[in-house]
Design a protein around this motif. Structure first.
Motif, PDB file in Angstrom:
ATOM      1  N   TYR A  96       0.742  -1.190  -0.137  1.00  0.00           N
ATOM      2  CA  TYR A  96       0.109  -0.081   0.087  1.00  0.00           C
ATOM      3  C   TYR A  96       0.834   1.450   0.016  1.00  0.00           C
ATOM      4  O   TYR A  96       1.742   1.388   0.837  1.00  0.00           O
ATOM      5  CB  TYR A  96      -0.833  -0.081   1.414  1.00  0.00           C
ATOM      6  CG  TYR A  96      -1.473   1.223   1.456  1.00  0.00           C
ATOM      7  CD1 TYR A  96      -2.771   1.739   0.780  1.00  0.00           C
ATOM      8  CD2 TYR A  96      -0.882   2.274   2.374  1.00  0.00           C
ATOM      9  CE1 TYR A  96      -3.222   2.975   1.023  1.00  0.00           C
ATOM     10  CE2 TYR A  96      -1.576   3.623   2.563  1.00  0.00           C
ATOM     11  CZ  TYR A  96      -2.659   3.703   1.869  1.00  0.00           C
ATOM     12  OH  TYR A  96      -3.185   4.996   2.066  1.00  0.00           O
ATOM     13  N   VAL A  97       0.695   1.991  -1.059  1.00  0.00           N
ATOM     14  CA  VAL A  97       1.595   3.356  -0.843  1.00  0.00           C
ATOM     15  C   VAL A  97       0.501   4.630  -0.979  1.00  0.00           C
ATOM     16  O   VAL A  97      -0.133   4.719  -1.655  1.00  0.00           O
ATOM     17  CB  VAL A  97       2.217   3.571  -2.465  1.00  0.00           C
ATOM     18  CG1 VAL A  97       2.962   4.777  -2.434  1.00  0.00           C
ATOM     19  CG2 VAL A  97       3.253   2.224  -2.470  1.00  0.00           C
ATOM     20  N   ASP A  98       0.810   5.367   0.372  1.00  0.00           N
ATOM     21  CA  ASP A  98       0.151   6.873   0.422  1.00  0.00           C
ATOM     22  C   ASP A  98       1.037   7.704  -0.497  1.00  0.00           C
ATOM     23  O   ASP A  98       1.959   7.817  -0.168  1.00  0.00           O
ATOM     24  CB  ASP A  98       0.109   7.100   1.844  1.00  0.00           C
ATOM     25  CG  ASP A  98      -0.461   8.247   1.971  1.00  0.00           C
ATOM     26  OD1 ASP A  98      -0.806   9.086   1.019  1.00  0.00           O
ATOM     27  OD2 ASP A  98      -0.883   8.535   3.157  1.00  0.00           O
ATOM     28  N   LEU A  99       0.253   8.105  -1.528  1.00  0.00           N
ATOM     29  CA  LEU A  99       1.056   8.888  -2.442  1.00  0.00           C
ATOM     30  C   LEU A  99       1.336  10.679  -2.030  1.00  0.00           C
ATOM     31  O   LEU A  99       1.773  11.379  -2.781  1.00  0.00           O
ATOM     32  CB  LEU A  99       0.680   9.226  -3.786  1.00  0.00           C
ATOM     33  CG  LEU A  99       0.422   7.498  -4.529  1.00  0.00           C
ATOM     34  CD1 LEU A  99      -0.191   7.711  -5.688  1.00  0.00           C
ATOM     35  CD2 LEU A  99       1.799   7.011  -4.625  1.00  0.00           C
ATOM     36  N   ASN A 100       0.595  10.589  -0.821  1.00  0.00           N
ATOM     37  CA  ASN A 100       0.725  11.929   0.015  1.00  0.00           C
ATOM     38  C   ASN A 100       0.637  13.239  -1.116  1.00  0.00           C
ATOM     39  O   ASN A 100       1.092  14.193  -1.015  1.00  0.00           O
ATOM     40  CB  ASN A 100       2.194  12.280   0.541  1.00  0.00           C
ATOM     41  CG  ASN A 100       2.561  11.214   1.631  1.00  0.00           C
ATOM     42  OD1 ASN A 100       1.718  10.991   2.394  1.00  0.00           O
ATOM     43  ND2 ASN A 100       3.569  10.716   1.564  1.00  0.00           N
ATOM     44  N   GLY A 101      -0.620  12.887  -1.695  1.00  0.00           N
ATOM     45  CA  GLY A 101      -1.156  14.203  -2.528  1.00  0.00           C
ATOM     46  C   GLY A 101      -0.640  14.281  -3.815  1.00  0.00           C
ATOM     47  O   GLY A 101      -0.928  15.128  -4.604  1.00  0.00           O
ATOM     48  N   ARG A 102       0.500  13.396  -4.132  1.00  0.00           N
ATOM     49  CA  ARG A 102       0.996  13.264  -5.625  1.00  0.00           C
ATOM     50  C   ARG A 102      -0.080  13.233  -6.530  1.00  0.00           C
ATOM     51  O   ARG A 102      -1.074  12.685  -6.622  1.00  0.00           O
ATOM     52  CB  ARG A 102       2.148  12.343  -5.824  1.00  0.00           C
ATOM     53  CG  ARG A 102       3.252  12.847  -4.589  1.00  0.00           C
ATOM     54  CD  ARG A 102       4.596  12.107  -4.982  1.00  0.00           C
ATOM     55  NE  ARG A 102       4.957  12.219  -6.343  1.00  0.00           N
ATOM     56  CZ  ARG A 102       5.956  11.404  -6.737  1.00  0.00           C
ATOM     57  NH1 ARG A 102       6.644  10.691  -5.886  1.00  0.00           N
ATOM     58  NH2 ARG A 102       6.504  11.214  -7.981  1.00  0.00           N
ATOM     59  N   SER A 103       0.097  14.018  -7.676  1.00  0.00           N
ATOM     60  CA  SER A 103      -0.822  13.998  -8.687  1.00  0.00           C
ATOM     61  C   SER A 103      -1.094  12.613  -9.479  1.00  0.00           C
ATOM     62  O   SER A 103       0.027  11.812  -9.480  1.00  0.00           O
ATOM     63  CB  SER A 103      -0.614  15.129  -9.997  1.00  0.00           C
ATOM     64  OG  SER A 103      -1.113  14.859 -11.077  1.00  0.00           O
ATOM     65  N   VAL A 104      -2.037  12.380 -10.095  1.00  0.00           N
ATOM     66  CA  VAL A 104      -2.281  11.272 -10.859  1.00  0.00           C
ATOM     67  C   VAL A 104      -1.238  11.400 -12.188  1.00  0.00           C
ATOM     68  O   VAL A 104      -0.857  10.233 -12.780  1.00  0.00           O
ATOM     69  CB  VAL A 104      -3.784  10.831 -11.504  1.00  0.00           C
ATOM     70  CG1 VAL A 104      -4.167  11.970 -12.290  1.00  0.00           C
ATOM     71  CG2 VAL A 104      -4.157   9.568 -11.796  1.00  0.00           C
ATOM     72  N   ALA A 105      -0.889  12.227 -12.563  1.00  0.00           N
ATOM     73  CA  ALA A 105       0.007  12.383 -13.619  1.00  0.00           C
ATOM     74  C   ALA A 105       1.404  11.800 -13.112  1.00  0.00           C
ATOM     75  O   ALA A 105       1.964  11.131 -14.003  1.00  0.00           O
ATOM     76  CB  ALA A 105       0.478  13.859 -13.913  1.00  0.00           C
TER      77      ALA A 105
END
Length: 155
Positions: A105-114
């Motif tokens: 599981y990776v929390d992308l901390n608000g990084r964009s879908v881009a």
């Protein structure tokens, strides 16, 4: 055409069932309806995903199956009740031993879908640093709206 804002039918998945009836869009997008209706709607999509994976696994290809050679990306366009490019729920099913690191599981901390799309391009052997451009107002107008591949997802 398989899907519209109010009608989703994929005759090749989930027995062709059309669980989602008129009004589902408001239930998932505008927070109308009940939590059970939202769970049922998302459950329908997850059943369709499971059916797709099962079908891919059942098609021989080379020494394995089509699933062994396919990357499936399943995501929502809703991180909350609004469309967004941040905080989206995403599943990635990829062949083991490939270029994507799995089982996490990776929390992308608000990084964009881009950033996710750039990561997937790296997975496909495309050495890209950005995907899309910010068409907004100054000072960010014309600047990339992503920061590159997501290291945690690359093997």
């Amino acid at each position: 055409r398989y899907s519209t804002i109010q009608n989703n039918k994929f005759p090749f998945l989930n027995g062709g069932s059309d669980y989602i009836t008129a009004g589902w869009h408001a239930v998932v997008h505008h927070d109308e309806g009940t939590d059970q209706e939202r769970f049922d709607t998302m459950g329908w999509y997850h059943t369709a995903l499971a059916d797709l994976l099962t079908k891919l696994e059942g098609i021989p290809e080379g020494e394995g199956t089509l699933l062994d050679n396919t990357t499936v990306v399943f995501m929502s366009s809703l991180g909350n009740s609004a469309h967004s490019t941040n905080n989206l729920p995403v599943y990635i099913v990829a062949p083991p031993g490939g270029t994507l690191a799995g089982g996490q599981y990776v929390d992308l901390n608000g990084r964009s879908v881009a950033d996710l799309f750039v990561t997937l391009m790296h997975h496909l052997g495309i050495d890209a640093d950005s995907f899309g451009w910010n068409q907004g107002t100054a000072p960010n107008s014309g600047a990339p709206f992503n920061s590159g591949p997501i290291a945690e997802l690359l093997a």
